[in-house]
Scaffold this active site. Structure first.
Site, PDB file in Angstrom:
ATOM      1  N   ASP A  90       0.782  -1.206   0.037  1.00  0.00           N
ATOM      2  CA  ASP A  90      -0.046  -0.008   0.169  1.00  0.00           C
ATOM      3  C   ASP A  90       0.968   1.188   0.006  1.00  0.00           C
ATOM      4  O   ASP A  90       2.123   1.187  -0.024  1.00  0.00           O
ATOM      5  CB  ASP A  90      -0.985   0.110   0.964  1.00  0.00           C
ATOM      6  CG  ASP A  90      -0.187  -0.040   2.418  1.00  0.00           C
ATOM      7  OD1 ASP A  90       0.933   0.121   2.537  1.00  0.00           O
ATOM      8  OD2 ASP A  90      -0.809   0.080   3.576  1.00  0.00           O
ATOM      9  N   SER A  91       0.287   2.294  -0.241  1.00  0.00           N
ATOM     10  CA  SER A  91       1.107   3.545  -0.262  1.00  0.00           C
ATOM     11  C   SER A  91       1.701   4.232   1.141  1.00  0.00           C
ATOM     12  O   SER A  91       2.338   5.121   1.097  1.00  0.00           O
ATOM     13  CB  SER A  91       0.257   4.598  -0.876  1.00  0.00           C
ATOM     14  OG  SER A  91      -0.647   5.017  -0.278  1.00  0.00           O
ATOM     15  N   GLY A  92       1.048   3.512   2.229  1.00  0.00           N
ATOM     16  CA  GLY A  92       1.297   4.407   3.368  1.00  0.00           C
ATOM     17  C   GLY A  92       0.344   5.291   3.849  1.00  0.00           C
ATOM     18  O   GLY A  92       0.266   5.714   5.022  1.00  0.00           O
ATOM     19  N   PHE A  94      -2.954   5.160   4.124  1.00  0.00           N
ATOM     20  CA  PHE A  94      -4.149   4.813   4.843  1.00  0.00           C
ATOM     21  C   PHE A  94      -3.760   4.878   6.410  1.00  0.00           C
ATOM     22  O   PHE A  94      -4.202   5.586   7.215  1.00  0.00           O
ATOM     23  CB  PHE A  94      -4.695   3.472   4.587  1.00  0.00           C
ATOM     24  CG  PHE A  94      -5.951   3.267   5.408  1.00  0.00           C
ATOM     25  CD1 PHE A  94      -7.022   3.927   5.119  1.00  0.00           C
ATOM     26  CD2 PHE A  94      -5.555   2.186   6.318  1.00  0.00           C
ATOM     27  CE1 PHE A  94      -8.315   3.429   6.062  1.00  0.00           C
ATOM     28  CE2 PHE A  94      -6.731   1.916   7.176  1.00  0.00           C
ATOM     29  CZ  PHE A  94      -8.020   2.356   6.946  1.00  0.00           C
ATOM     30  N   ASP A 144      -2.472   8.360  -1.609  1.00  0.00           N
ATOM     31  CA  ASP A 144      -3.473   9.326  -1.573  1.00  0.00           C
ATOM     32  C   ASP A 144      -3.939   9.686  -0.334  1.00  0.00           C
ATOM     33  O   ASP A 144      -3.348   9.296   0.523  1.00  0.00           O
ATOM     34  CB  ASP A 144      -4.761   8.238  -2.142  1.00  0.00           C
ATOM     35  CG  ASP A 144      -4.971   7.334  -1.503  1.00  0.00           C
ATOM     36  OD1 ASP A 144      -4.253   6.848  -0.682  1.00  0.00           O
ATOM     37  OD2 ASP A 144      -6.190   6.730  -1.559  1.00  0.00           O
ATOM     38  N   GLN A 195     -11.079   7.894  -4.872  1.00  0.00           N
ATOM     39  CA  GLN A 195     -11.670   8.400  -3.673  1.00  0.00           C
ATOM     40  C   GLN A 195     -12.989   9.433  -4.111  1.00  0.00           C
ATOM     41  O   GLN A 195     -13.507   9.458  -5.089  1.00  0.00           O
ATOM     42  CB  GLN A 195     -10.625   9.444  -3.115  1.00  0.00           C
ATOM     43  CG  GLN A 195      -9.287   8.480  -2.443  1.00  0.00           C
ATOM     44  CD  GLN A 195      -9.676   7.840  -1.344  1.00  0.00           C
ATOM     45  OE1 GLN A 195     -10.798   7.882  -0.820  1.00  0.00           O
ATOM     46  NE2 GLN A 195      -8.644   6.814  -1.001  1.00  0.00           N
ATOM     47  N   GLY A 223     -10.975   4.103   0.453  1.00  0.00           N
ATOM     48  CA  GLY A 223     -11.795   4.940   1.358  1.00  0.00           C
ATOM     49  C   GLY A 223     -13.082   4.389   1.763  1.00  0.00           C
ATOM     50  O   GLY A 223     -14.003   5.012   2.267  1.00  0.00           O
ATOM     51  N   ASP A 273      -8.356  -7.367  -0.169  1.00  0.00           N
ATOM     52  CA  ASP A 273      -7.634  -7.615   1.001  1.00  0.00           C
ATOM     53  C   ASP A 273      -8.335  -7.056   2.157  1.00  0.00           C
ATOM     54  O   ASP A 273      -9.157  -6.310   2.258  1.00  0.00           O
ATOM     55  CB  ASP A 273      -6.444  -6.798   0.789  1.00  0.00           C
ATOM     56  CG  ASP A 273      -6.329  -5.319   1.415  1.00  0.00           C
ATOM     57  OD1 ASP A 273      -7.225  -4.402   0.798  1.00  0.00           O
ATOM     58  OD2 ASP A 273      -5.953  -5.067   2.509  1.00  0.00           O
ATOM     59  N   CYS A 311     -13.475 -28.582   5.392  1.00  0.00           N
ATOM     60  CA  CYS A 311     -12.142 -28.062   5.092  1.00  0.00           C
ATOM     61  C   CYS A 311     -11.070 -29.044   5.108  1.00  0.00           C
ATOM     62  O   CYS A 311     -11.159 -29.895   6.090  1.00  0.00           O
ATOM     63  CB  CYS A 311     -12.128 -26.886   5.957  1.00  0.00           C
ATOM     64  SG  CYS A 311     -10.494 -25.931   5.913  1.00  0.00           S
ATOM     65  N   CYS A 313      -7.655 -27.511   5.463  1.00  0.00           N
ATOM     66  CA  CYS A 313      -6.579 -27.015   5.662  1.00  0.00           C
ATOM     67  C   CYS A 313      -5.757 -27.846   6.627  1.00  0.00           C
ATOM     68  O   CYS A 313      -6.300 -28.679   7.455  1.00  0.00           O
ATOM     69  CB  CYS A 313      -6.961 -25.610   6.528  1.00  0.00           C
ATOM     70  SG  CYS A 313      -7.392 -25.574   8.002  1.00  0.00           S
ATOM     71  N   CYS A 316      -7.675 -28.215   9.929  1.00  0.00           N
ATOM     72  CA  CYS A 316      -8.995 -29.232   9.912  1.00  0.00           C
ATOM     73  C   CYS A 316      -8.279 -30.374   9.786  1.00  0.00           C
ATOM     74  O   CYS A 316      -9.108 -31.513  10.078  1.00  0.00           O
ATOM     75  CB  CYS A 316      -9.920 -28.676   9.009  1.00  0.00           C
ATOM     76  SG  CYS A 316     -10.292 -27.057   9.600  1.00  0.00           S
ATOM     77  N   HIS A 342      -6.393 -21.847   9.331  1.00  0.00           N
ATOM     78  CA  HIS A 342      -7.825 -22.161   8.681  1.00  0.00           C
ATOM     79  C   HIS A 342      -8.605 -20.985   8.026  1.00  0.00           C
ATOM     80  O   HIS A 342      -9.065 -21.189   6.851  1.00  0.00           O
ATOM     81  CB  HIS A 342      -8.645 -22.747  10.065  1.00  0.00           C
ATOM     82  CG  HIS A 342     -10.194 -22.715   9.266  1.00  0.00           C
ATOM     83  ND1 HIS A 342     -10.659 -23.954   8.649  1.00  0.00           N
ATOM     84  CD2 HIS A 342     -11.076 -21.823   9.353  1.00  0.00           C
ATOM     85  CE1 HIS A 342     -11.873 -23.582   8.245  1.00  0.00           C
ATOM     86  NE2 HIS A 342     -12.226 -22.265   8.711  1.00  0.00           N
TER      87      HIS A 342
HETATM   88 ZN   LIG Z   1      -9.688 -25.638   8.047  1.00  0.00          ZN
END
Ligand SMILES: [Zn+2]
Length: 380
Positions: A90-92, A94, A144, A195, A223, A273, A311, A313, A316, A342
């Protein structure tokens, strides 16, 4: 660089080719704020076990500690944390607006005090691009101003205009940096950020302005997910989306719950994200294919089933709800690690299933099945 493979309504299946490999979209980027996923997850776990395609790191945090000059001397972020797939920084911006104290916004950039040691720092478009170039991420974000919601129309308008000028400065600086001999990633890409708070006219006008900057490899909607109602967020996406280029990826920053992601894809978003899967996991909140569960609940005391019965993972496959509940109750560090594993696997698998549904032309059906189910409380 971006190939749109298939479209169903506004939902898009695509791929973005980068110097660090191809990203299949829609994609969820796993957040490793300070070059680490909180909860004790390493890059080896991400690559070998958790199906992560892109790691996101925070420019502001890495600039403050250990310092981007140190990461540069160590050969860039990829080498530093031993992660060889794409990284987005990210740009920093935020963090400057949400964490830093005593900030002062000027045309040249922002003056603020570090949240770690109070040190006076200046960051503007050029500084942000230089730090991100030091970090050598695959995709850099434009610097931004993230205006707080709600903000007055006049202030938001002035801020949007400044953000366009800042984007132009980011482009010029990245072009310059990518040509320098000592630059680690000379193919670093830049995404611009839309924005305009919750004002339709400002959002649309701003998007029309920044889409003219051909150099950008993608565009983000920034934003949002800062406390406004979900319906407002969906409304803003619907307003802006028709003005976003079809041939470049779209990134909805900081979003969100599994249901928010399904709805975002439905409205034409490709990149997401959020800290939610890892942060919530550390507080025992687990996402499953049948809804959300709280792992410390007494009802799991003698439950020998995995967290999510559907799941595969590492958590699990190996551990029971009863054991994980016990770990949380005894404040064992392992509780956080197993839960984060998980939740990240769940998010990355969710994206895989979204892509499959798009490939097979049944996204509408997928959305109808899962959008509300994944937001519900696990009943069993
Ligand atoms: Zn799992």
């Amino acid at each position: 660089m971006f190939k749109l493979i298939k479209q169903e309504g506004n939902a898009r299946r695509g791929e973005l080719t980068t110097v660090h490999g191809t990203i299949q979209t829609p994609v969820f980027m796993n957040v490793g704020t300070s070059a680490a996923i909180k909860g004790g997850i390493s890059s080896v776990d991400l690559a070998d076990q958790l199906k992560c395609q892109v790691e996101l790191c925070n420019t502001y945090h890495l600039h403050v500690r250990p310092g981007d000059d140190i990461i540069y001397k160590m050969g860039g972020l990829h080498k530093f944390m031993n992660w060889h797939k794409p990284i987005l920084t990210d740009s920093g911006g935020f963090q400057v607006f949400s964490l830093a104290k005593l900030r002062k916004i000027k045309e040249e950039g922002v003056y603020f005090n570090s949240h770690v040691d109070g040190k006076r720092i200046f960051m503007g478009p050029e500084e942000s691009m230089r730090i991100q170039s030091h970090l050598a991420s695959t995709i850099a974000m434009a610097f931004d101003e993230c205006v707080e919601n709600p903000a007055e129309h006049a202030y938001s308008k002035a801020s949007c205009e400044r953000t366009v000028r800042w984007l132009e400065r980011c482009v010029a600086e990245q072009k310059r940096l990518n040509l320098l001999e000592d630059t680690i990633n000379k193919d670093q890409m830049l995404f611009g950020i839309n924005q305009g708070c919750t004002y339709d006219d400002l959002r649309i006008e701003h998007m029309k302005r920044i889409r003219e900057i051909e150099y950008c490899s993608g565009f983000a909607i920034g934003g949002l997910a800062v406390g406004e109602p979900t319906e407002v967020m969906y409304h803003v996406i619907e307003q802006v989306e028709p003005f976003m280029p079809k041939d470049k990826p779209r990134y909805l920053m900081g979003v969100g719950t599994p249901s928010n992601i399904i709805e975002g894809v439905y409205r034409g978003v490709d990149f997401f994200d959020c800290v939610m899967p890892s942060r919530n996991a550390r507080h025992a909140t687990i996402f499953t294919w049948n809804g959300i569960m709280h792992a410390h609940n007494k009802r799991y005391e003698l439950d020998d089933r995995p967290l999510d019965t559907e799941c595969d993972c590492p958590t699990c496959r190996n551990f029971s709800r009863a054991y994980i509940r016990h770990l949380f109750k005894s404040n064992e560090q392992l509780a956080g690690r197993l839960a984060v594993q998980h939740n990240l696997y769940f998010y990355n698998t969710l994206m895989e299933k979204i892509r499959e549904a798009l490939d097979e032309g049944r996204y509408e059906e997928f959305r109808n099945t899962y959008s509300s189910r994944l937001a519900s409380k696990l009943e069993d």
